[in-house]
Design an enzyme around this catalytic site. Structure first.
Site, PDB file in Angstrom:
ATOM      1  CG  HIS A  98     -15.593 -70.311 -54.636  1.00  0.00           C
ATOM      2  ND1 HIS A  98     -16.339 -69.347 -54.018  1.00  0.00           N
ATOM      3  CD2 HIS A  98     -14.298 -70.020 -54.332  1.00  0.00           C
ATOM      4  CE1 HIS A  98     -15.554 -68.494 -53.398  1.00  0.00           C
ATOM      5  NE2 HIS A  98     -14.308 -68.876 -53.577  1.00  0.00           N
TER       6      HIS A  98
ATOM      7  CG  ASP B  53      -5.130 -70.888 -52.760  1.00  0.00           C
ATOM      8  OD1 ASP B  53      -5.714 -70.466 -51.753  1.00  0.00           O
ATOM      9  OD2 ASP B  53      -4.667 -70.160 -53.632  1.00  0.00           O
TER      10      ASP B  53
ATOM     11  CE  LYS C  70     -13.805 -70.793 -50.382  1.00  0.00           C
ATOM     12  NZ  LYS C  70     -13.030 -69.828 -49.612  1.00  0.00           N
TER      13      LYS C  70
ATOM     14  CD  GLU D  40     -17.706 -65.327 -54.059  1.00  0.00           C
ATOM     15  OE1 GLU D  40     -17.755 -64.194 -53.528  1.00  0.00           O
ATOM     16  OE2 GLU D  40     -16.646 -65.862 -54.442  1.00  0.00           O
TER      17      GLU D  40
ATOM     18  CG  ASP E  40      -8.583 -67.062 -53.511  1.00  0.00           C
ATOM     19  OD1 ASP E  40      -9.488 -66.614 -54.215  1.00  0.00           O
ATOM     20  OD2 ASP E  40      -8.779 -67.633 -52.428  1.00  0.00           O
TER      21      ASP E  40
ATOM     22  CD1 TRP F 296     -18.454 -66.745 -50.156  1.00  0.00           C
ATOM     23  CD2 TRP F 296     -17.012 -65.575 -48.902  1.00  0.00           C
ATOM     24  NE1 TRP F 296     -17.631 -67.638 -49.501  1.00  0.00           N
ATOM     25  CE2 TRP F 296     -16.746 -66.951 -48.730  1.00  0.00           C
ATOM     26  CE3 TRP F 296     -16.236 -64.636 -48.212  1.00  0.00           C
ATOM     27  CZ2 TRP F 296     -15.729 -67.414 -47.897  1.00  0.00           C
ATOM     28  CZ3 TRP F 296     -15.228 -65.101 -47.379  1.00  0.00           C
ATOM     29  CH2 TRP F 296     -14.976 -66.479 -47.235  1.00  0.00           C
TER      30      TRP F 296
ATOM     31  CG  ASP G 166     -14.382 -67.457 -56.766  1.00  0.00           C
ATOM     32  OD1 ASP G 166     -13.534 -68.187 -57.317  1.00  0.00           O
ATOM     33  OD2 ASP G 166     -14.067 -66.543 -55.977  1.00  0.00           O
TER      34      ASP G 166
ATOM     35  CG  HIS H 127     -15.664 -63.261 -57.407  1.00  0.00           C
ATOM     36  ND1 HIS H 127     -15.651 -63.368 -56.037  1.00  0.00           N
ATOM     37  CD2 HIS H 127     -16.149 -62.024 -57.687  1.00  0.00           C
ATOM     38  CE1 HIS H 127     -16.123 -62.238 -55.510  1.00  0.00           C
ATOM     39  NE2 HIS H 127     -16.443 -61.430 -56.482  1.00  0.00           N
TER      40      HIS H 127
ATOM     41  CG  ASP I  36     -11.941 -63.367 -55.268  1.00  0.00           C
ATOM     42  OD1 ASP I  36     -11.004 -62.876 -54.606  1.00  0.00           O
ATOM     43  OD2 ASP I  36     -12.835 -64.079 -54.767  1.00  0.00           O
TER      44      ASP I  36
HETATM   45  C1  RNT Z   1     -13.822 -66.268 -50.741  1.00  0.00           C
HETATM   46  C2  RNT Z   1     -14.596 -65.611 -51.838  1.00  0.00           C
HETATM   47  C3  RNT Z   1     -14.722 -64.115 -51.713  1.00  0.00           C
HETATM   48  C4  RNT Z   1     -13.451 -63.478 -51.232  1.00  0.00           C
HETATM   49  C5  RNT Z   1     -13.532 -61.984 -51.107  1.00  0.00           C
HETATM   50  C6  RNT Z   1     -12.372 -61.420 -50.364  1.00  0.00           C
HETATM   51  O1  RNT Z   1     -13.616 -67.582 -50.972  1.00  0.00           O
HETATM   52  O2  RNT Z   1     -14.048 -65.932 -53.080  1.00  0.00           O
HETATM   53  O3  RNT Z   1     -15.142 -63.572 -52.916  1.00  0.00           O
HETATM   54  O4  RNT Z   1     -12.380 -63.803 -52.053  1.00  0.00           O
HETATM   55  O5  RNT Z   1     -14.736 -61.641 -50.532  1.00  0.00           O
HETATM   56 ZN    ZN Z   2     -14.813 -64.882 -54.804  1.00  0.00          ZN
END
Ligand code: RNT
Ligand code: ZN
Length: 424
Positions: A267, A299, A232, A230, A301, A189, A264, A291, A331
């Site tokens: 994302h 956000d 985003k 990955e 995460d 990523w 993810d 993820h 993640d």
């Molecule tokens: C970031 C991605 C990635 C990170 C990690 C720390 O937006 O989700 O996977 O969270 O590499």
């Molecule tokens: Zn991620």
């Protein structure tokens, strides 16, 4: 004690009968659940800090907010925290490492010069604990990533540095896979993108494609290492453009056979869900990396909770028989609560949602659907939500020797007092 476990067994027996009446074998579900390994992300333990440059700033458009006491300050502390989390999560699970978690014995080692020797202690620990390892190049929190571009950078020297870093990471991944007898998924990523509207959206993507091709040029046996990419949508400071978008990597993975696509959950646009992408993407790529995360507004995460989307993701994996083609990673990074609890709650939720999916009478639902009886399909789907899946989950925890219910928090509180409190 005997009475207690007796009543737990009785509760399980009754729950098992409820499911049996629907044609669902709870024993089969539990043995399938026990075989699924989640990949726990090491970076929840120290707010994505790593040990390269203690106190260094996190960059790359991601941020961990909060200052809950007790963050791991070195690899030994992080491993100790992880050991506790694994003791509270039923089953045997993997660890997902980032390159900044290298242990170089105080010596400065540039990221393009990292090798397996810098992860020897992690590997020993993984072997001893029966954990598979996964890996990630760290293309952020570094002077050469300071302007927001790495593999797509316009300066060939900067690109070259990150290409070499990613190549080094594939070799480290292959070393892990060989040593542990389970393939390492090495996930790329990069944050590359821009805060404001770019005049050229194409060139960075061309450069990113070219860099990736160079990184993946050397074939590595998939028994040891598998590469994932990955995508985003946006990050802090890359609100207007991200070179590695979903379409970019979808096309990349499809056109480079053997490359895994990483989805993810945080994302995409807020109402866009990865549960609906699994069956589409797996028509064109062999394997997926997930993820599992939870987006909240801007956000992406937050700790994984038992949401409709988490359940939908797991339903898709089970209904499509995709568990064998999907690597499930977590993640998120929340620094506002106890970090061991964050891992534990998120991982237990992922497994609980998976169990709920494994307890579904899929054949019967499909029979209703096939017969055009959408009324019965809806009725049964809603009925299932109220079935005693939590009793089956408790039984799983008991059999796997981990705390049942909120008892996991007692262990975390004890650890907090005895271990975390003494960390400055
Ligand atoms: C970031 C991605 C990635 C990170 C990690 C720390 O937006 O989700 O996977 O969270 O590499
Ligand atoms: Zn991620």
């Amino acid at each position: 004690m005997a009475t207690h476990s007796g009543s737990a067994e009785a509760a399980y027996g009754l729950a098992r009968e409820r499911y049996a009446a629907l044609g669902v074998d709870t024993e089969a579900a539990l043995s399938q659940l026990a075989q699924v390994a989640l990949s726990l992300h090491c970076w929840q333990g120290d707010d994505v800090g790593g040990f390269e440059n203690p106190g260094g700033e996190l960059s790359g458009g991601i941020a961990a907010t909060g200052n809950y006491p007790g963050k791991a300050r070195n690899a030994d502390e992080l491993r100790s925290d992880l050991d506790l989390a694994y003791r509270l999560i039923p089953g045997r699970h993997r660890l997902n490492l980032h390159a900044i978690y290298a242990e170089t014995g105080g010596k400065k080692v540039e990221r393009n010069e990292l090798g397996p020797e810098h992860f020897a202690a992690w590997l020993d620990w993984a072997k001893a604990g029966g954990h598979g390892l996964d890996f990630n190049p760290t293309c952020f929190s570094h002077p050469l990533a300071a302007d927001g571009y790495t593999l797509a950078h316009r300066d060939p020297a900067v690109r070259q540095f990150w290409i070499e870093h990613c190549i080094a990471c594939r070799h480290i991944g292959a070393h892990f896979g060989l040593a542990l007898g389970t393939p390492c998924v090495t996930n790329i990523w990069v944050p590359d993108g821009s805060k404001d509207t770019p005049a050229d959206r194409l060139a960075p993507r061309q450069r990113l494609r070219e860099s990736l091709d160079q990184i993946l040029d050397e074939p590595i046996d998939p028994a040891f290492n598998r590469d994932a990419v990955e995508a985003k949508l946006f990050g802090l400071g890359s609100e207007s453009y991200v070179a590695g978008s979903h379409e970019f990597y979808m096309g990349y993975a499809v056109s480079r056979p053997g490359t895994l696509l990483c989805l993810d959950a945080g994302h995409f646009h807020p109402t866009e869900v990865i549960s609906d992408k699994v069956s589409a993407v797996l028509l064109y790529v062999d394997e997926l990396l997930l993820h599992v995360s939870r987006g909240v507004r801007w956000d992406s995460d937050h700790v994984v909770t038992l949401t409709d989307e988490l359940q939908a993701i797991m339903q898709e994996l089970v209904r499509g028989d995709f568990l064998g083609r999907t690597h499930i990673g977590l993640d998120f990074f929340d620094a506002s609560i106890n970090r061991v609890a964050a891992w534990t709650i998120g991982a237990r939720n992922a497994l609980r949602a998976l169990l709920m999916a494994l307890l579904e009478p899929t054949a019967e639902l499909r029979a209703f659907e096939g017969a055009g009886d959408n009324t019965a399909r809806l009725a049964l789907l809603e009925e299932l939500k109220g079935l005693p899946w939590a009793t089956i989950w408790d039984q799983h925890c008991r059999r796997q020797g981990v705390p049942v219910g909120m008892a996991f928090l007692d262990e975390i509180r004890t650890y907090e007092t005895q271990v975390l409190a003494s960390r400055a």
